[in-house]
Design a protein around this motif. Structure first.
Motif, short mmCIF file in Angstrom:
data_model
loop_
_atom_site.label_atom_id
_atom_site.label_comp_id
_atom_site.label_asym_id
_atom_site.label_seq_id
_atom_site.Cartn_x
_atom_site.Cartn_y
_atom_site.Cartn_z
N SER A 49 0.90 -1.21 0.02
CA SER A 49 -0.20 0.00 0.07
C SER A 49 0.95 1.20 0.04
CB SER A 49 -0.93 0.05 1.24
OG SER A 49 -0.31 -0.35 2.19
N ILE A 50 1.57 1.41 -1.23
CA ILE A 50 2.38 2.58 -1.18
C ILE A 50 1.70 3.75 -1.63
CG2 ILE A 50 4.56 3.55 -2.52
CD1 ILE A 50 5.57 0.66 -2.45
N SER A 51 1.51 4.86 -0.95
CA SER A 51 0.45 6.00 -1.11
C SER A 51 0.96 6.86 -2.25
CB SER A 51 -0.04 6.57 0.11
OG SER A 51 1.02 7.27 0.78
N THR A 52 2.28 7.11 -2.35
CA THR A 52 2.68 8.15 -3.26
C THR A 52 2.97 7.84 -4.54
OG1 THR A 52 4.40 9.75 -3.32
CG2 THR A 52 5.18 7.71 -2.84
N ASP A 53 2.83 6.39 -4.93
CA ASP A 53 3.04 5.78 -6.55
C ASP A 53 1.60 5.59 -6.94
OD1 ASP A 53 3.45 4.61 -8.87
OD2 ASP A 53 5.29 3.59 -7.85
N GLN B 75 5.80 3.71 2.64
CA GLN B 75 6.63 4.58 1.99
C GLN B 75 7.25 3.78 0.77
OE1 GLN B 75 9.03 7.35 2.06
NE2 GLN B 75 7.53 8.52 3.09
N PRO B 76 7.57 4.30 -0.35
CA PRO B 76 8.27 3.39 -1.30
C PRO B 76 9.34 2.69 -1.06
CG PRO B 76 7.91 5.56 -1.97
CD PRO B 76 7.67 5.68 -0.43
N VAL B 77 9.68 1.85 -1.54
CA VAL B 77 10.76 0.61 -1.02
C VAL B 77 12.08 0.77 -1.76
CG1 VAL B 77 9.25 -1.13 -0.73
CG2 VAL B 77 10.22 -0.98 -2.80
N ASP B 78 12.16 1.93 -2.70
CA ASP B 78 13.55 2.00 -3.39
C ASP B 78 14.45 2.65 -2.42
OD1 ASP B 78 11.18 3.15 -5.28
OD2 ASP B 78 12.43 1.91 -6.50
N PRO B 79 15.92 2.23 -2.62
CA PRO B 79 16.28 1.30 -3.69
C PRO B 79 16.23 -0.13 -3.19
CG PRO B 79 18.27 2.18 -2.35
CD PRO B 79 16.92 2.90 -1.63
N GLU C 297 -5.74 6.23 8.22
CA GLU C 297 -5.47 7.04 7.12
C GLU C 297 -4.76 6.36 5.92
OE1 GLU C 297 -3.60 11.36 5.62
OE2 GLU C 297 -3.07 10.43 7.67
N GLY C 298 -4.89 6.81 4.67
CA GLY C 298 -4.08 6.12 3.66
C GLY C 298 -3.34 6.93 2.70
N GLU C 299 -3.02 8.14 3.33
CA GLU C 299 -2.25 9.04 2.55
C GLU C 299 -0.99 9.89 3.49
OE1 GLU C 299 -5.29 10.64 -0.76
OE2 GLU C 299 -5.07 11.75 0.97
N GLU C 300 -0.80 9.20 4.73
CA GLU C 300 0.20 9.87 5.57
C GLU C 300 1.56 9.91 4.97
OE1 GLU C 300 2.89 10.79 8.88
OE2 GLU C 300 2.90 8.96 7.60
N GLU C 301 1.96 8.97 4.31
CA GLU C 301 3.41 8.90 3.76
C GLU C 301 3.29 9.70 2.48
OE1 GLU C 301 5.39 8.27 5.41
OE2 GLU C 301 5.27 6.26 6.62
#
Length: 457
Positions: free
Chosen positions: A29-33, A89-93, A153-157
């Protein structure tokens, strides 16, 4: 039925609680992508089903972005709202992860067992401590522990763009006597803490302009104004030699720390030398008459986050640049407000501009500080409950960063928030190989059982 019976139930069912956490952690559940928007919806649906199975009336609430989850259990007693976030958060790298970040695993480490996955600590593991506490309580008592609302919430990050409109549109439903937030950490990994103050944030980007174009330094050097020279001179005076910010009125709304809290902070086992030494530093750089913890938690700051202008490539380009820019941010405390600090900073800059220079400002951004009313008896009751569980006195601490939701609870819903979390400093949140100690998860569940037993009746 006794409190101990619920605690025993937590102990007996820890393997099943970990299994449920693993199921939630598998959802990316990566909210920013935008590519993961369907997965955020899956996570919200998963949580609704879990909460419904416990007796909550729960639903997914659409927003222009990712959905909110709201669950309600009405009962006599003080109305408590619990907040957490299910996005990660995203997982990169990705190459720096030792395993698939959405293939959770329990690993044995020198510190004990940990669960390794993105979101394990921030914030899925933490929000599940509260849900599992409710589960154990219901399995023993046949009902939930009081008058509860759960708000996830689903957009904190990703900056919480839907949060304020949602809270304003659902003010009556979300308003309670007290909010609980589980998105913080322990003190020194073994001592529970209630964060009583959070610094706010104000940030702005600006550009000083001079000539209409970059100028040849041989033809114009000496006669032409260099905006980098102006910018560095002004920002070089942002602090005095005592570490205080020089913007007029900056400290007008800064309150002194209560003596009892200051004494508690001074008793904490905080090694400033190690704290700074771990990142290659040695001397605290804030106000010289304040302790390092005060500098971090209860004092405001002004920081230059970035500065640029002219030519920065290989070799030299001997120019007087036409403009120079900077990003400056302020961590705010007490009653400081962005809409007062940022105009004061702008006026301070403008008053120091020489002839031939002008200013261009980008839209400022800010959120106020939050200070909790710990005179509310619920705070001392929760502190006692945490102390009982962990075997050491729970402490009131501050937070150098900002958690805007706590401020929104106060300004939009008119209630204080109690920030209790069970993360450890080495959980590597937002970084590769994020983990959550199984002990923290286990004792977090037990802690919420004790806290709810004290404050939710």
């Amino acid at each position: 039925m006794t409190l101990q019976a619920v605690l025993n139930r937590v102990d007996e069912t820890l393997p099943q609680a970990l299994d449920r956490l693993v199921d939630l952690l598998r959802i990316p559940s990566i909210s920013t992508d935008p590519a993961f928007k369907p997965d955020c919806a899956v996570a919200a649906d998963w949580l609704v089903k879990e909460l419904e199975s416990l007796g909550f009336t729960a639903s997914v609430r659409p927003t222009p972005g990712h959905p909110m989850v709201v669950a309600r259990h009405e009962a006599p007693g003080r109305h408590i709202l619990f907040y957490g976030h299910y996005d990660v958060q995203p997982v990169d790298p990705l190459a720096l992860w030792d395993r698939d970040p959405f293939d959770p695993a329990i690993e044995e480490t020198a510190k004990g067992a940990v669960i390794r996955a993105r979101g394990a600590s921030d914030d899925k593991g933490q929000l599940m401590t509260f849900i599992e506490a409710c589960r154990a309580y219901k399995e023993i008592h046949g009902t939930l522990p009081g008058n509860l609302t759960i708000f996830l919430e689903g957009e904190e990050e990703s900056g919480s763009p839907s949060l304020i409109p949602f809270m304003e549109s659902n003010r009556e439903e979300l308003s309670a006597n007290l909010a609980l937030i589980c998105d913080t950490g322990l003190f020194a990994d073994t001592q529970p803490a209630i964060e009583m103050m959070l610094r706010g944030l104000a940030k702005v980007e600006f550009t000083i302009k001079a000539a209409t174009k970059d100028l040849h330094s041989g033809m114009y050097g000496g006669a032409g104004m260099n905006p980098i020279r102006v910018l560095t001179r002004i920002l070089g005076g942002l602090h005095d030699d005592q570490g205080r910010v020089t913007v007029p009125g900056f400290y007008d709304d800064v309150d002194e720390l209560p003596d009892a809290v200051r004494a508690q902070w001074q008793s904490l086992p905080f090694d400033a030398g190690k704290f700074l030494g771990d990142v290659g530093l040695s001397v605290p750089a804030g106000e010289v008459d304040r302790t390092p913890l005060e500098q971090l938690w209860s004092r405001p700051t002004a920081e230059i986050n970035g500065i640029w202008g002219g030519y920065t490539g290989a070799g030299f380009k001997t120019v007087l640049p036409a403009e120079a820019s900077a990003k400056v941010s302020f961590r705010l405390v007490s009653r400081q407000a962005p809409d007062k600090i940022l105009p004061a900073f702008k006026a301070w800059i403008e008053a120091q501009l020489p002839a031939d220079c002008s200013l261009e400002w980008k839209e400022p951004i800010g959120s106020p500080a939050s200070v909790m009313e710990i005179t509310d008896p619920a705070f001392e009751a929760a502190r006692a409950a945490l102390s009982d569980e962990w075997g050491v006195p729970a402490v009131y601490t501050g937070c150098g960063g900002s958690i805007p939701i706590a401020g929104y609870f106060k300004t939009i819903l008119g209630m204080d928030a109690m920030l209790i979390g069970f993360a450890c400093d080495d959980d590597q949140i937002h970084s590769p190989n994020e983990k959550y100690d199984v002990k923290s998860f286990h004792k977090g569940i037990r802690s919420w059982v004790r806290v709810l037993d004290r404050i939710a009746k």
